[in-house]
Design a protein around this motif. Structure first.
Motif, PDB file in Angstrom:
ATOM      1  N   VAL A 105       1.655  -6.463 -12.694  1.00 20.50           N
ATOM      2  CA  VAL A 105       0.973  -5.828 -13.827  1.00 20.50           C
ATOM      3  C   VAL A 105       1.297  -6.539 -15.140  1.00 20.50           C
ATOM      4  CG1 VAL A 105       0.703  -3.693 -15.149  1.00 20.50           C
ATOM      5  CG2 VAL A 105       0.931  -3.598 -12.660  1.00 20.50           C
ATOM      6  N   ASN A 106       2.558  -6.848 -15.366  1.00 26.45           N
ATOM      7  CA  ASN A 106       3.006  -7.310 -16.683  1.00 26.45           C
ATOM      8  C   ASN A 106       2.979  -8.822 -16.861  1.00 26.45           C
ATOM      9  OD1 ASN A 106       3.527  -4.630 -17.349  1.00 26.45           O
ATOM     10  ND2 ASN A 106       5.667  -4.743 -16.706  1.00 26.45           N
ATOM     11  N   LEU A 107       2.908  -9.574 -15.773  1.00 24.95           N
ATOM     12  CA  LEU A 107       2.943 -11.032 -15.884  1.00 24.95           C
ATOM     13  C   LEU A 107       1.745 -11.691 -15.201  1.00 24.95           C
ATOM     14  CD1 LEU A 107       4.248 -13.692 -16.680  1.00 24.95           C
ATOM     15  CD2 LEU A 107       5.819 -13.447 -14.723  1.00 24.95           C
ATOM     16  N   THR A 108       1.513 -11.373 -13.929  1.00 25.76           N
ATOM     17  CA  THR A 108       0.437 -12.057 -13.208  1.00 25.76           C
ATOM     18  C   THR A 108      -0.935 -11.681 -13.746  1.00 25.76           C
ATOM     19  OG1 THR A 108       1.815 -12.154 -11.221  1.00 25.76           O
ATOM     20  CG2 THR A 108      -0.543 -12.499 -10.931  1.00 25.76           C
ATOM     21  N   ALA A 109      -1.163 -10.406 -14.021  1.00 26.23           N
ATOM     22  CA  ALA A 109      -2.474  -9.997 -14.543  1.00 26.23           C
ATOM     23  C   ALA A 109      -2.781 -10.650 -15.894  1.00 26.23           C
ATOM     24  CB  ALA A 109      -2.566  -8.479 -14.630  1.00 26.23           C
ATOM     25  N   PRO A 110      -1.852 -10.655 -16.877  1.00 23.82           N
ATOM     26  CA  PRO A 110      -2.130 -11.391 -18.119  1.00 23.82           C
ATOM     27  C   PRO A 110      -2.381 -12.881 -17.880  1.00 23.82           C
ATOM     28  CG  PRO A 110      -0.311  -9.890 -18.452  1.00 23.82           C
ATOM     29  CD  PRO A 110      -0.604  -9.871 -16.979  1.00 23.82           C
ATOM     30  N   PHE A 111      -1.607 -13.487 -16.977  1.00 20.00           N
ATOM     31  CA  PHE A 111      -1.819 -14.907 -16.667  1.00 20.00           C
ATOM     32  C   PHE A 111      -3.248 -15.143 -16.185  1.00 20.00           C
ATOM     33  CE2 PHE A 111      -2.067 -17.658 -12.864  1.00 20.00           C
ATOM     34  CZ  PHE A 111      -2.088 -18.886 -13.502  1.00 20.00           C
ATOM     35  N   ARG A 112      -3.714 -14.320 -15.256  1.00 24.76           N
ATOM     36  CA  ARG A 112      -5.065 -14.509 -14.726  1.00 24.76           C
ATOM     37  C   ARG A 112      -6.125 -14.315 -15.806  1.00 24.76           C
ATOM     38  NH1 ARG A 112      -3.735 -10.915  -9.435  1.00 24.76           N
ATOM     39  NH2 ARG A 112      -3.058 -12.588  -8.012  1.00 24.76           N
ATOM     40  N   CYS A 113      -5.907 -13.343 -16.687  1.00 24.81           N
ATOM     41  CA  CYS A 113      -6.877 -13.110 -17.768  1.00 24.81           C
ATOM     42  C   CYS A 113      -6.896 -14.273 -18.751  1.00 24.81           C
ATOM     43  CB  CYS A 113      -6.552 -11.799 -18.486  1.00 24.81           C
ATOM     44  SG  CYS A 113      -6.949 -10.319 -17.547  1.00 24.81           S
ATOM     45  N   ILE A 114      -5.720 -14.780 -19.098  1.00 23.41           N
ATOM     46  CA  ILE A 114      -5.664 -15.927 -20.014  1.00 23.41           C
ATOM     47  C   ILE A 114      -6.336 -17.139 -19.372  1.00 23.41           C
ATOM     48  CG2 ILE A 114      -4.125 -17.547 -21.187  1.00 23.41           C
ATOM     49  CD1 ILE A 114      -2.120 -15.188 -21.437  1.00 23.41           C
ATOM     50  N   ARG A 115      -6.020 -17.385 -18.120  1.00 24.25           N
ATOM     51  CA  ARG A 115      -6.626 -18.530 -17.422  1.00 24.25           C
ATOM     52  C   ARG A 115      -8.149 -18.415 -17.418  1.00 24.25           C
ATOM     53  NH1 ARG A 115      -4.887 -19.149 -11.252  1.00 24.25           N
ATOM     54  NH2 ARG A 115      -6.078 -17.179 -11.166  1.00 24.25           N
TER      55      ARG A 115
END
Length: 249
Positions: A105-115
């Motif tokens: 929730v706190n790391l992988t999801a933001p990474f995917r959204c930024i990518r």
């Protein structure tokens, strides 16, 4: 004005940020798990709103969300990656499942959204990414090893992305709140109360006293910091504390 996308937009910091972005003239896409909450926030906005219900822990969700916004309005210019969760447990009682949840929730999801957001931003030569991290992105804290690790990780992601994108017109920043008066903090209060044998008012007062200003942060105070990152092209690669003086840096 830009097309803005706010995750975790149904309440708390996400709602406050969406309201500020709307008042500033941006079109705002609201992303979250609860359609009813998104609709309620959309009704409060000053301008155009688009509700896109999604669970961002699903690997395909960013393509679905960004695709929906792009079909309606075009490329996203402002991404506020606010969706997050917090669970507490002593280190030796932190299960693999709890650990995975915090990272997803706190790391992988933001990474995917930024990518997913970056190609559209770089193509138009302008973009703003703001991740809502936490004061524990900058210090460790007992009982929240997994949460702290996830927030340290997302701050590292922000710094690396900011350096990589520095000459493209895209800025990447984080805001690092302390304890904010949100539903997520209500859950923390309940857990604290059970653990310490305190009623909710006593547990909330304990949290407030952890911050030098002696109170919880208002969600709009965090939203104001997000908007500062959107408005200022010279701010990038930063983790901006909104914590009542808890961490001085």
């Amino acid at each position: 004005m830009a097309v803005a996308l706010v995750t975790g937009a149904g309440q708390g910091i996400g709602r406050a940020t969406a309201l500020r972005l709307s008042v500033a003239g941006h079109r705002v896409a609201l992303v979250g798990r609860d359609p009813a909450k998104l609709d309620a926030v959309a009704a409060e906005l000053a301008g155009e709103a688009l509700c896109v219900p999604a669970d961002l822990t699903d690997a395909g969700a960013p393509d679905h969300v960004f695709g929906a916004v792009e079909r309606e309005w075009g490329a996203v210019g402002v991404l506020v990656a606010n969706a997050g969760t917090g669970l507490a447990a002593p280190l030796v009682e932190t299960t693999d499942e709890l650990w995975r949840t915090m990272l997803e929730v706190n790391l992988t999801a933001p990474f995917r959204c930024i990518r997913r957001a970056v190609p559209g931003m770089t193509a138009q030569g302008w973009g703003r990414v703001v991740v809502v991290a936490s004061v524990v992105a900058k210090r460790g804290e007992r009982q929240v090893a997994a949460y702290s690790a996830s927030k340290h990780g997302v701050l590292g992601l922000v710094r690396a992305a900011a350096d990589e994108l520095a000459r493209t017109g895209v800025t990447v920043n984080a805001v690092c709140p302390g304890y904010v008066d949100t539903p997520m903090t209500d859950a923390t209060v309940a857990t604290m109360g059970e653990r310490l044998g305190k009623d909710p008012a006593q547990a909330r007062a304990l949290l407030a006293r952890r911050q030098p200003i002696g109170r919880l942060i208002d969600p709009d105070e965090v939203a104001a910091a997000v908007l500062a990152c959107v408005d200022n092209a010279a701010i990038t690669g930063q983790g901006i504390n909104v914590d009542g003086g808890t961490v001085q840096s």
